[in-house]
Design a protein around this motif. Structure first.
Motif, PDB file in Angstrom:
ATOM      1  N   ASP A 124     -29.810 -10.739  38.655  1.00  0.00           N
ATOM      2  CA  ASP A 124     -30.511  -9.479  38.865  1.00  0.00           C
ATOM      3  C   ASP A 124     -30.584  -9.145  40.349  1.00  0.00           C
ATOM      4  O   ASP A 124     -30.468 -10.021  41.211  1.00  0.00           O
ATOM      5  CB  ASP A 124     -31.925  -9.560  38.296  1.00  0.00           C
ATOM      6  N   LEU A 125     -30.800  -7.866  40.620  1.00  0.00           N
ATOM      7  CA  LEU A 125     -30.995  -7.424  41.999  1.00  0.00           C
ATOM      8  C   LEU A 125     -32.158  -8.172  42.642  1.00  0.00           C
ATOM      9  O   LEU A 125     -32.043  -8.692  43.753  1.00  0.00           O
ATOM     10  CB  LEU A 125     -31.256  -5.913  42.029  1.00  0.00           C
TER      11      LEU A 125
ATOM     12  N   THR B 231     -31.439  -4.090  37.569  1.00  0.00           N
ATOM     13  CA  THR B 231     -32.016  -3.598  38.826  1.00  0.00           C
ATOM     14  C   THR B 231     -33.503  -3.301  38.736  1.00  0.00           C
ATOM     15  O   THR B 231     -34.063  -2.725  39.663  1.00  0.00           O
ATOM     16  CB  THR B 231     -31.275  -2.322  39.268  1.00  0.00           C
TER      17      THR B 231
END
Length: 444
Positions: free
Chosen positions: A179-180, A270
């Protein structure tokens, strides 16, 4: 019939992602070289910059020991594990450290289910600490550009399973992207006498007290661009959207417990995902000397899989890490075991042995051997759906790093993997599946 998700390809967007990745900062595995087994401080105050040298190592965030003992989340590693990243700097009472990495990876997996792909893996982290009252406050942020550089469907990795790319079908024979936001966490520790401390760790996301240090933060495994096949047995909870951990340190022992959200990240890579802290884990860590780190842990994960929301899991892990510094070389080896018991359902296990040797800061040789039980290699409407297959994998790789520059250190690597599989899988995967992987990397 359910098939693995089709591969994600990188084309013209690779160049800007490389440039962006080279700007990422990562301080997740900040470590000090050749630290003594005990480093109690006379006060819990923030160490001054002189403590960055070997004679007086920086104090850890969570207790009266050298910071080199601390790895991902609140996990421990051998205290002689070397430090990476930039030199510390001060802003007022805050001391900051940073580290960054980016890999441009080309992989080729053989057989009917094998794929070729080119992806860019990135990770950046910034850590800060300062005195607060009688204790120490720490903050840590880790991000990744994998949602763009790797893509929703991840990268080809034969026999890998876990998570989803679209919220409807599982990823099979592919490793999901990070994930971001990988970690946004804070900790506070307070001394309880000269040899002990109590601490609190909060993360959204963060990492609960479950498993060994995450593979990308283990010195024995961080040079390998591929995730272990046993990732979801050992350290898949390293990105948990909601975790609170309480712990107590006494000399070389640490006892800690976590309440957390066990649901693995969904297909939207995100965002921040909020769910109840309905899962728990506990971990006992022991470093008998500055070269060893041992842990056992156990947790109950409520509804960890998005595609199996009615299935809980009981996870148990144990690991031993040995780190040996030499005059011109560093060597670390990890042995780890994990067991997942589905509730309701059956149990599966994973075994991992990995090692890395770095000579003169320029030549790296690493290897990994795994044995993993896999029960998610086929979709629900396929004849072999739900059956458990034991897969063996052996990987050997080498890296040459060039002389460091003001922009960091660049290197080139090559690795080869070979699998041993049951006869029932050979019509699907081929008689002798293997994989090549070449990569260029940058590190701060």
């Amino acid at each position: 019939m359910l098939h693995p998700t089709p591969p994600h390809r990188l084309r013209s967007r690779a160049a800007p992602i490389v440039l962006t990745g080279l700007l990422a900062l990562n301080a997740g595995t900040l470590q000090a070289q050749h630290a003594p087994s005990h480093a109690p401080e006379p006060t819990p105050a923030m160490p001054d910059m002189a403590e960055h040298d070997d004679a007086k190592p920086m104090r850890g965030l969570l207790g009266p020991y050298a910071m080199s003992r601390e790895a991902s989340g609140t996990s421990w590693q051998p205290q002689t594990t070397p430090m990476g990243g930039s030199a510390p700097w001060m802003t007022g009472e805050w001391m900051w450290m940073a580290h960054g990495s980016a890999n441009l990876v080309a992989t080729d997996n053989s057989g009917p289910r094998g794929e070729r792909d080119t992806v860019i893996q990135t990770m950046g982290m910034l850590m800060g600490m300062r005195p607060l009252g009688p204790g120490t406050l720490g903050v840590r942020a880790m991000v990744s550009l994998d949602p763009w550089g790797v893509g929703k469907t991840g990268y080809p990795l034969l026999f890998q399973t876990g998570e989803t790319a679209d919220g409807r079908t599982p990823l099979i024979d592919r490793q999901h992207p990070h994930d971001l936001f990988m970690e946004l966490a804070a900790s506070y520790s307070q001394p309880v006498g000269e040899s002990s401390s109590a601490f609190l760790y909060l993360g959204l996301p963060g990492e609960p007290a479950l498993g060994p240090p995450t593979y990308m933060h283990r010195f024995s495994g961080m040079d390998n661009p591929e995730a272990p096949l046993g990732h979801h047995w050992l350290d898949a909870t390293h990105i948990t959207f909601g975790v609170a951990t309480l712990g107590w340190v006494w000399k070389d022992f640490k006892v800690e417990g976590s309440a957390f959200n066990a649901r693995e990240p969904d297909q939207v890579r995100t965002n921040i995902e909020l769910r109840a802290l309905d899962s728990w884990s506990g971990r006992l860590s022991y470093n008998p000397s500055d070269r060893w780190a041992l842990q056992v842990s156990r947790g109950l994960l409520k509804s960890p899989e998005q595609l199996e929301p009615d299935v809980d899991m009981r996870r148990t892990t144990a690991s031993v890490i040995y780190n040996r510094p030499f005059e011109r070389a560093r060597w670390q080896t990890t042995l780890a075991w994990g067991r997942n018991q589905k509730l309701p359902g059956h149990a599966t296990e994973s075994f991992l042995l990995e090692s890395a040797l770095v000579v003169d800061e320029m030549h790296t040789l690493y290897g990994r051997v795994e044995r993993v039980d896999k029960d998610e290699l086929f979709g629900e409407d396929e004849p072999l759906a739900g059956e458990v297959f034991t897969v063996d994998k052996a990987t050997l790789g080498a890296i040459h790093d060039f002389q460091p520059t003001r922009l960091g250190r660049f290197g080139l690597g090559l690795q080869y993997s070979r699998y041993a599989i049951p006869a029932a899988l050979k019509p699907v995967y081929g008689g002798q599946p293997d994989a090549w992987l070449a990569f260029a990397r940058w590190r701060l």
